[in-house]
Scaffold this active site. Sequence first.
Site, mmCIF file in Angstrom:
data_model
loop_
_atom_site.group_PDB
_atom_site.id
_atom_site.type_symbol
_atom_site.label_atom_id
_atom_site.label_comp_id
_atom_site.label_asym_id
_atom_site.label_seq_id
_atom_site.Cartn_x
_atom_site.Cartn_y
_atom_site.Cartn_z
ATOM 1 N N SER A 207 0.852 -1.201 0.000
ATOM 2 C CA SER A 207 0.000 0.000 0.000
ATOM 3 C C SER A 207 0.877 1.236 0.000
ATOM 4 O O SER A 207 2.022 1.206 0.478
ATOM 5 C CB SER A 207 -0.873 -0.008 1.248
ATOM 6 O OG SER A 207 -1.414 1.267 1.472
ATOM 7 N N TYR A 220 -1.753 -1.305 10.205
ATOM 8 C CA TYR A 220 -1.985 -1.685 8.807
ATOM 9 C C TYR A 220 -0.783 -1.252 7.955
ATOM 10 O O TYR A 220 -0.239 -2.052 7.182
ATOM 11 C CB TYR A 220 -3.269 -1.016 8.310
ATOM 12 C CG TYR A 220 -3.518 -1.190 6.832
ATOM 13 C CD1 TYR A 220 -4.027 -2.382 6.330
ATOM 14 C CD2 TYR A 220 -3.238 -0.168 5.937
ATOM 15 C CE1 TYR A 220 -4.262 -2.542 4.970
ATOM 16 C CE2 TYR A 220 -3.468 -0.313 4.580
ATOM 17 C CZ TYR A 220 -3.981 -1.502 4.101
ATOM 18 O OH TYR A 220 -4.204 -1.659 2.755
#
Length: 361
Positions: A207, A220
């Site tokens: 990401s 995350y």
Amino acid sequence: RDVRPHVYFVQFCIVFTVIGPFGVFKISNFKMDAVWVAVVVIVLFIVSVSYVIHSWEKVDIRQTGSWAVVTGATDGIGKSFCHELAELGMNVVLVSRNVDKLQTCAKEIEETFGVATKIIQADFTSLDKEMYARIRRELDDLDVGVLVNNVGINLIHPDYFHVLDERHDETFQNLINCNITSAVNMTRFVLSGMVERRRGLIINVSSVFAQIPAPFNGLYSASKSFLAKFSNDLALEYKTFGIHVHLLRTGFVVTKLSDVEGIFGFVPDPKTYVKSALKQTAFSRDSDGYFGHWLTRMVFMALWAVVPFIMDPVMKALMSSARQKRIVKCEKCLREKSIPIAATPWKWSKNSINRVTNKET
Ligand SMILES: NC(=O)c1ccc[n+]([C@@H]2O[C@H](COP(=O)([O-])OP(=O)(O)OC[C@H]3O[C@@H](n4cnc5c(N)ncnc54)[C@H](OP(=O)(O)O)[C@@H]3O)[C@@H](O)[C@H]2O)c1
């Protein structure tokens, strides 16, 4: 890759471009000023070109093998990967947790693209040894050419870490198991075969948050940073074996996980994203997968390099506003009972409601 070397390099160039004409040369000597700026631009250009050459890798996806394995295959980006790889003529192994969705997706792929499919039910929040042994057995005899480590979960909304801690302990471990351990194990299971055949492609869906600061989303982001480092090091380790390992620094894509709306050119739907990402996968060791994502990341990184003291609070404010919106949304769907309480990762306390209405300190 770590953002810091880039930041330091840009700062270095800016400082030298500015002080060059004032310090090294006389300010009135415009010719020398121009030479100085030209030198800096040329150095930047050489660095960019050498970076591209360094990460350039050419891979023909169709030649890697007859099967593609995709984790988190029944929705969003994973589902699109299954479709795009099947369109290239590859048979697809779909790995996900919901059997009904797996069967529906597999049937759709077989009917649309005329390739074979195989489904493996697995819940990657679990560390169950038997589950992983079963996955390994299912993959053992297949000529796996492509592995897409796509599965990933996030917390139900961004929040202060200590507040999350008060609410639900398992959530943290689930995220680590699903985002990190699944990728490590799936990679282990396919690598030996790839090494033997001396061909293969592993795509790790990371990401943009692995590279830019993401307050309230630390766990995350850190799980995605793990994937980035793991991917880049494996890429170098297995290059000489004919195995390509590609890191995708995905930005926002319209899926259930992101819960964002599409913005033309910047927030694509999964199909558009994966189509574009697969093209980049075939040419380099890491990419954003999509031009709009690359541009956004570059702008953020440039701003961080130039005005980090402004960007830190700006990013915190942006993420804080996203956090507030998500908390309100979660609260609303719980009240409307559209999500069964038992299915939510934590129980809602009065505190959480107060925290939504209170202004952030
Ligand atoms: N969307 C974005 O904006 C974005 C941005 C950056 C990175 N990413 C990354 O892209 C990847 C895919 O995200 P997405 O947005 O496509 O997610 P998504 O739409 O929520 O799809 C997730 C998929 O993973 C499966 N899955 C979820 N939890 C699972 C578990 N515990 N065990 C096995 N399978 C599970 C889901 O199956 P079920 O249908 O059974 O739930 C579904 O097929 C993730 O790694 C995410 O971090 C996404």
